[in-house]
Design a protein around this motif. Structure first.
Motif, PDB file in Angstrom:
ATOM      1  N   LYS A   3       0.818  -1.216   0.000  1.00  0.00           N
ATOM      2  CA  LYS A   3       0.000   0.000   0.000  1.00  0.00           C
ATOM      3  C   LYS A   3       0.852   1.267   0.000  1.00  0.00           C
ATOM      4  CE  LYS A   3      -3.762  -2.200   2.599  1.00  0.00           C
ATOM      5  NZ  LYS A   3      -4.522  -2.196   3.873  1.00  0.00           N
ATOM      6  N   THR A   4       0.298   2.314  -0.594  1.00  0.00           N
ATOM      7  CA  THR A   4       0.947   3.624  -0.596  1.00  0.00           C
ATOM      8  C   THR A   4       0.017   4.728  -0.090  1.00  0.00           C
ATOM      9  OG1 THR A   4       0.305   3.965  -2.903  1.00  0.00           O
ATOM     10  CG2 THR A   4       2.478   2.999  -2.501  1.00  0.00           C
ATOM     11  N   SER A   5      -1.246   4.409   0.143  1.00  0.00           N
ATOM     12  CA  SER A   5      -2.223   5.404   0.592  1.00  0.00           C
ATOM     13  C   SER A   5      -2.611   5.147   2.040  1.00  0.00           C
ATOM     14  CB  SER A   5      -3.477   5.348  -0.287  1.00  0.00           C
ATOM     15  OG  SER A   5      -4.525   6.108   0.274  1.00  0.00           O
ATOM     16  N   LEU A   6      -2.494   6.161   2.864  1.00  0.00           N
ATOM     17  CA  LEU A   6      -2.896   6.026   4.266  1.00  0.00           C
ATOM     18  C   LEU A   6      -4.383   5.725   4.403  1.00  0.00           C
ATOM     19  CD1 LEU A   6      -0.914   8.875   6.064  1.00  0.00           C
ATOM     20  CD2 LEU A   6      -0.525   6.420   6.243  1.00  0.00           C
ATOM     21  N   ALA A   7      -5.172   6.148   3.456  1.00  0.00           N
ATOM     22  CA  ALA A   7      -6.617   5.956   3.553  1.00  0.00           C
ATOM     23  C   ALA A   7      -7.002   4.490   3.582  1.00  0.00           C
ATOM     24  CB  ALA A   7      -7.312   6.647   2.384  1.00  0.00           C
ATOM     25  N   ALA A   8      -6.140   3.612   3.075  1.00  0.00           N
ATOM     26  CA  ALA A   8      -6.432   2.181   3.045  1.00  0.00           C
ATOM     27  C   ALA A   8      -5.743   1.412   4.164  1.00  0.00           C
ATOM     28  CB  ALA A   8      -6.001   1.605   1.695  1.00  0.00           C
ATOM     29  N   VAL A   9      -5.087   2.104   5.066  1.00  0.00           N
ATOM     30  CA  VAL A   9      -4.205   1.469   6.048  1.00  0.00           C
ATOM     31  C   VAL A   9      -4.965   0.884   7.233  1.00  0.00           C
ATOM     32  CG1 VAL A   9      -2.557   2.088   7.880  1.00  0.00           C
ATOM     33  CG2 VAL A   9      -2.052   2.627   5.491  1.00  0.00           C
ATOM     34  N   VAL A  10      -4.546  -0.319   7.637  1.00  0.00           N
ATOM     35  CA  VAL A  10      -4.907  -0.868   8.940  1.00  0.00           C
ATOM     36  C   VAL A  10      -3.643  -0.766   9.801  1.00  0.00           C
ATOM     37  CG1 VAL A  10      -5.685  -2.869  10.239  1.00  0.00           C
ATOM     38  CG2 VAL A  10      -6.610  -2.423   7.955  1.00  0.00           C
ATOM     39  N   ALA A  11      -3.680   0.146  10.755  1.00  0.00           N
ATOM     40  CA  ALA A  11      -2.524   0.419  11.616  1.00  0.00           C
ATOM     41  C   ALA A  11      -2.738  -0.225  12.978  1.00  0.00           C
ATOM     42  CB  ALA A  11      -2.335   1.919  11.773  1.00  0.00           C
ATOM     43  N   ALA A  12      -1.654  -0.355  13.719  1.00  0.00           N
ATOM     44  CA  ALA A  12      -1.732  -0.886  15.081  1.00  0.00           C
ATOM     45  C   ALA A  12      -0.823  -0.081  15.992  1.00  0.00           C
ATOM     46  CB  ALA A  12      -1.334  -2.363  15.109  1.00  0.00           C
ATOM     47  N   THR A  13      -1.153  -0.085  17.261  1.00  0.00           N
ATOM     48  CA  THR A  13      -0.349   0.623  18.248  1.00  0.00           C
ATOM     49  C   THR A  13      -0.487  -0.070  19.589  1.00  0.00           C
ATOM     50  OG1 THR A  13       0.164   2.815  19.174  1.00  0.00           O
ATOM     51  CG2 THR A  13      -2.164   2.228  18.977  1.00  0.00           C
ATOM     52  N   SER A  14       0.385   0.286  20.513  1.00  0.00           N
ATOM     53  CA  SER A  14       0.328  -0.274  21.862  1.00  0.00           C
ATOM     54  C   SER A  14       1.044   0.674  22.796  1.00  0.00           C
ATOM     55  CB  SER A  14       0.969  -1.674  21.886  1.00  0.00           C
ATOM     56  OG  SER A  14       0.726  -2.297  23.137  1.00  0.00           O
ATOM     57  N   GLN A  15       1.249   0.237  24.033  1.00  0.00           N
ATOM     58  CA  GLN A  15       1.981   1.018  25.020  1.00  0.00           C
ATOM     59  C   GLN A  15       2.975   0.115  25.731  1.00  0.00           C
ATOM     60  OE1 GLN A  15      -1.648   0.737  25.609  1.00  0.00           O
ATOM     61  NE2 GLN A  15      -1.769   2.084  23.829  1.00  0.00           N
ATOM     62  N   PRO A  16       4.072   0.669  26.232  1.00  0.00           N
ATOM     63  CA  PRO A  16       5.018  -0.151  26.995  1.00  0.00           C
ATOM     64  C   PRO A  16       4.387  -0.634  28.295  1.00  0.00           C
ATOM     65  CG  PRO A  16       5.972   1.983  26.402  1.00  0.00           C
ATOM     66  CD  PRO A  16       4.502   2.061  26.134  1.00  0.00           C
ATOM     67  N   PRO A  17       4.916  -1.702  28.873  1.00  0.00           N
ATOM     68  CA  PRO A  17       4.422  -2.128  30.190  1.00  0.00           C
ATOM     69  C   PRO A  17       4.593  -1.003  31.218  1.00  0.00           C
ATOM     70  CG  PRO A  17       5.839  -3.803  29.211  1.00  0.00           C
ATOM     71  CD  PRO A  17       5.962  -2.579  28.352  1.00  0.00           C
ATOM     72  N   PHE A  18       3.613  -0.868  32.100  1.00  0.00           N
ATOM     73  CA  PHE A  18       3.665   0.133  33.168  1.00  0.00           C
ATOM     74  C   PHE A  18       3.956   1.525  32.595  1.00  0.00           C
ATOM     75  CE2 PHE A  18       5.112  -3.975  34.902  1.00  0.00           C
ATOM     76  CZ  PHE A  18       4.051  -4.229  35.751  1.00  0.00           C
ATOM     77  N   VAL A  19       3.162   1.906  31.625  1.00  0.00           N
ATOM     78  CA  VAL A  19       3.411   3.136  30.874  1.00  0.00           C
ATOM     79  C   VAL A  19       3.414   4.366  31.777  1.00  0.00           C
ATOM     80  CG1 VAL A  19       0.967   3.458  30.322  1.00  0.00           C
ATOM     81  CG2 VAL A  19       2.724   4.419  28.811  1.00  0.00           C
ATOM     82  N   ALA A  20       2.713   4.339  32.886  1.00  0.00           N
ATOM     83  CA  ALA A  20       2.663   5.498  33.779  1.00  0.00           C
ATOM     84  C   ALA A  20       4.021   5.830  34.374  1.00  0.00           C
ATOM     85  CB  ALA A  20       1.649   5.256  34.900  1.00  0.00           C
ATOM     86  N   LYS A  21       4.955   4.889  34.350  1.00  0.00           N
ATOM     87  CA  LYS A  21       6.302   5.130  34.884  1.00  0.00           C
ATOM     88  C   LYS A  21       7.172   5.925  33.920  1.00  0.00           C
ATOM     89  CE  LYS A  21       6.395   1.038  37.866  1.00  0.00           C
ATOM     90  NZ  LYS A  21       7.123  -0.207  38.221  1.00  0.00           N
TER      91      LYS A  21
END
Length: 253
Positions: free
Chosen positions: A134-152
């Motif tokens: 893919k080259t278009s963001l409009a077609a993107v399935v993205a993913a994200t997360s957070q580090p363990p114990f992100v509040a630290k």
């Protein structure tokens, strides 16, 4: 050696079992995690030490010593496992002088193994993988997360929130599909188009970054700088999507 690591990880993973009921308190969660993780990590350590006697060992780190180090997360996605969910994996990475040399990620529930060795490409269950076309963001399935114990890690949760808002406005969908390392490997294989995260999370990212790079994905910090295990952000994306994704994340940061 890569095949030996694959064999031992897949063998040890057969003993992983979720508790009968999800933990009802943090104390129960910690106890249930230890009951699964401790023997699994001990088994991995014994087997890997026999395989590479001179290599050091790390389960959590920001900076690694020189030489060879086994970086191991026996249960990436432990929270999901303890809830009876299938999204968890075992990760083993051999790092030499700060650079990942080989990596193995195994999902017991999927029966899949991602593996990579520097300079030799990346594979899933023995077959080469490649990132999205893919080259278009409009077609993107993205993913994200957070580090363990992100509040630290001050400011990281806020950066994650701003970036999520910014990315949601540009792509087809954003998901968090469980273990950080597995999601990055799925970018390597084109199942996901990109993955980003704010915060230091070297244990989960070191091996997955190698898999992504070897498959042909672009791996940097969120603002496009070279990524190292001590970096405070991470972006892995298909080649045709990296530049626009990094632009969005720079503006959100």
């Amino acid at each position: 050696m890569l095949k030996s690591v694959i064999d031992l990880v897949e063998t040890l993973a057969t003993g992983v079992r979720a508790p009968e009921h999800p933990p009802a308190s943090f104390a129960e969660l910690a106890a249930a995690f230890g009951a699964i993780d401790d023997p699994l990590a001990a088994g991995l350590r014994a087997a890997l030490t026999e395989l590479r006697p001179g290599a050091a060992w790390a389960e959590e780190f920001d900076e690694l010593p020189g030489g060879e180090v086994w970086v191991v997360d026996a249960l990436d996605g432990a929270v999901q496992l303890l809830q009876g969910l299938p999204q968890y994996c075992l990760t083993v990475t051999l790092v030499r002088d700060g650079e990942p040399e080989l990596a193995v990620l195994h999902s017991p529930r999927l029966g899949e193994t991602y593996a990579a060795k520097r300079g030799e490409g990346a594979r899933r269950n023995g077959k080469p993988v490649a990132p999205s076309r893919k080259t278009s963001l409009a077609a993107v399935v993205a993913a994200t997360s957070q580090p363990p114990f992100v509040a630290k890690q001050p400011g990281v949760a806020e950066a994650a929130g701003r970036s999520l808002t910014a990315v949601l406005e540009e792509v087809a969908a954003v998901r968090n599909l469980g273990p950080t390392s597995w999601q990055v490997a799925d970018v390597a294989a084109g199942r996901l188009d990109l993955f980003w995260q704010f915060g230091r999370d070297a244990t989960n990212l070191a091996g997955a970054a190698l898999v992504a790079r070897e498959a042909g994905a672009v791996v940097t910090t969120a603002d496009g700088a070279p990524w190292t295990p001590s970096a405070g952000s991470f972006l892995a994306a298909a080649p045709g999507l990296h530049a626009p994704a990094a632009k969005i994340l720079r503006q959100a940061e």
